[in-house]
Motif scaffolding. Structure first.
Motif, short mmCIF file in Angstrom:
data_model
loop_
_atom_site.label_atom_id
_atom_site.label_comp_id
_atom_site.label_asym_id
_atom_site.label_seq_id
_atom_site.Cartn_x
_atom_site.Cartn_y
_atom_site.Cartn_z
N GLY A 232 104.30 6.76 -23.88
CA GLY A 232 103.57 6.97 -25.13
C GLY A 232 102.64 5.79 -25.43
N VAL A 233 101.70 6.04 -26.29
CA VAL A 233 100.77 5.01 -26.72
C VAL A 233 101.39 4.28 -27.90
N SER A 234 101.39 2.96 -27.86
CA SER A 234 101.95 2.20 -28.99
C SER A 234 100.88 1.24 -29.51
N LEU A 235 100.81 1.12 -30.81
CA LEU A 235 99.87 0.21 -31.44
C LEU A 235 100.62 -1.04 -31.89
N GLN A 236 99.99 -2.18 -31.69
CA GLN A 236 100.58 -3.43 -32.15
C GLN A 236 100.15 -3.67 -33.60
N MET A 237 101.01 -3.43 -34.56
CA MET A 237 100.70 -3.53 -35.98
C MET A 237 100.99 -4.92 -36.56
N THR A 238 101.68 -5.75 -35.85
CA THR A 238 102.08 -7.04 -36.40
C THR A 238 100.87 -7.91 -36.75
N SER A 239 99.92 -8.00 -35.87
CA SER A 239 98.75 -8.84 -36.16
C SER A 239 97.90 -8.24 -37.28
N MET A 240 97.83 -6.92 -37.38
CA MET A 240 97.07 -6.29 -38.45
C MET A 240 97.74 -6.55 -39.81
N ILE A 241 99.04 -6.50 -39.86
CA ILE A 241 99.76 -6.78 -41.10
C ILE A 241 99.56 -8.25 -41.50
N ASP A 242 99.55 -9.14 -40.53
CA ASP A 242 99.30 -10.56 -40.81
C ASP A 242 97.92 -10.76 -41.43
N VAL A 243 96.92 -10.08 -40.92
CA VAL A 243 95.57 -10.20 -41.46
C VAL A 243 95.52 -9.67 -42.90
N ILE A 244 96.20 -8.55 -43.16
CA ILE A 244 96.23 -7.99 -44.50
C ILE A 244 96.86 -8.97 -45.48
N PHE A 245 97.99 -9.58 -45.09
CA PHE A 245 98.64 -10.55 -45.97
C PHE A 245 97.76 -11.78 -46.20
N LEU A 246 97.05 -12.23 -45.19
CA LEU A 246 96.14 -13.36 -45.37
C LEU A 246 95.01 -13.02 -46.32
N LEU A 247 94.48 -11.81 -46.24
CA LEU A 247 93.43 -11.39 -47.18
C LEU A 247 93.96 -11.30 -48.60
N LEU A 248 95.18 -10.78 -48.77
CA LEU A 248 95.77 -10.72 -50.10
C LEU A 248 95.96 -12.11 -50.69
N ILE A 249 96.43 -13.04 -49.88
CA ILE A 249 96.61 -14.42 -50.35
C ILE A 249 95.26 -15.02 -50.72
N PHE A 250 94.24 -14.79 -49.89
CA PHE A 250 92.91 -15.34 -50.17
C PHE A 250 92.35 -14.81 -51.49
N PHE A 251 92.41 -13.49 -51.70
CA PHE A 251 91.87 -12.92 -52.93
C PHE A 251 92.67 -13.32 -54.16
N ALA A 252 93.99 -13.43 -54.02
CA ALA A 252 94.80 -13.89 -55.16
C ALA A 252 94.50 -15.35 -55.48
N TRP A 253 94.26 -16.16 -54.46
CA TRP A 253 93.99 -17.58 -54.67
C TRP A 253 92.61 -17.81 -55.30
N THR A 254 91.61 -17.02 -54.93
CA THR A 254 90.25 -17.25 -55.41
C THR A 254 89.90 -16.45 -56.66
N SER A 255 90.78 -15.56 -57.11
CA SER A 255 90.44 -14.78 -58.31
C SER A 255 90.60 -15.65 -59.55
N ASN A 256 89.88 -15.25 -60.58
CA ASN A 256 89.88 -15.99 -61.83
C ASN A 256 90.48 -15.10 -62.91
#
Length: 158
Positions: free
Chosen positions: A13-37
């Motif tokens: 079967g075809v398998s997708l590696q989701m771990t790195s994609m989830i890491d990027v999503i969490f980094l974006l969430l942290i970035f937007f939460a940190w820079t929001s006013n």
């Protein structure tokens, strides 16, 4: 030897590696939460005119025109030749501090009366804003500007 097709998946079967994609999503969430006013924006934007107006001494006692409050409105003519000057119901004032003093005295008597600015077309905008700020700081709630509809730019009648 049989060639395999690129579209053939075979039995595995075809398998997708989701771990790195989830890491990027969490980094974006942290970035937007940190820079929001989360502060509420102020209604007045800071400007050098506000600080300049705060330094104007308004303790100068200037005589206000008699029975000005009986007219129901304060009309301030604003003119500019080499320097700005103001006309409040026939009385000429040559300094912003004198007009500020008159506005403060009138606001103490009645701040509900409308203030109408009749500004000539050649008056620089910084002077118009400074006198409007002076009226607001004095406590007037109804500040308006007169307009001139005539095509030849003749002054509006008072």
């Amino acid at each position: 030897m049989k060639r395999s097709s690129p579209f053939h998946t075979g039995t595995e079967g075809v398998s997708l590696q989701m771990t790195s994609m989830i890491d990027v999503i969490f980094l974006l969430l942290i970035f937007f939460a940190w820079t929001s006013n989360f502060q509420i924006p102020e209604q007045l934007m800071p400007s050098p005119l506000m600080t300049m107006l705060g330094n104007i001494p308004s303790s100068e006692e200037v005589e206000i025109p008699p029975d000005i409050l009986d007219l129901g409105e304060i009309i301030i003519g604003f003119h500019f030749e080499k320097n700005p000057f103001w006309d409040i119901h026939g009385t000429r004032y040559d300094s912003l501090s004198a007009v500020t003093s008159v506005l403060n005295q009138l606001a103490q008597q009645s701040s509900e009366i409308p203030v109408i600015f009749d500004v000539d077309g050649n008056v620089p905008m910084m002077y118009v804003i400074s006198i409007q700020d002076a009226a607001r700081l004095a406590g007037f709630k109804h500040i308006q500007f007169a307009i001139n509809d005539s095509p030849d730019n003749t002054p509006a009648p008072h």
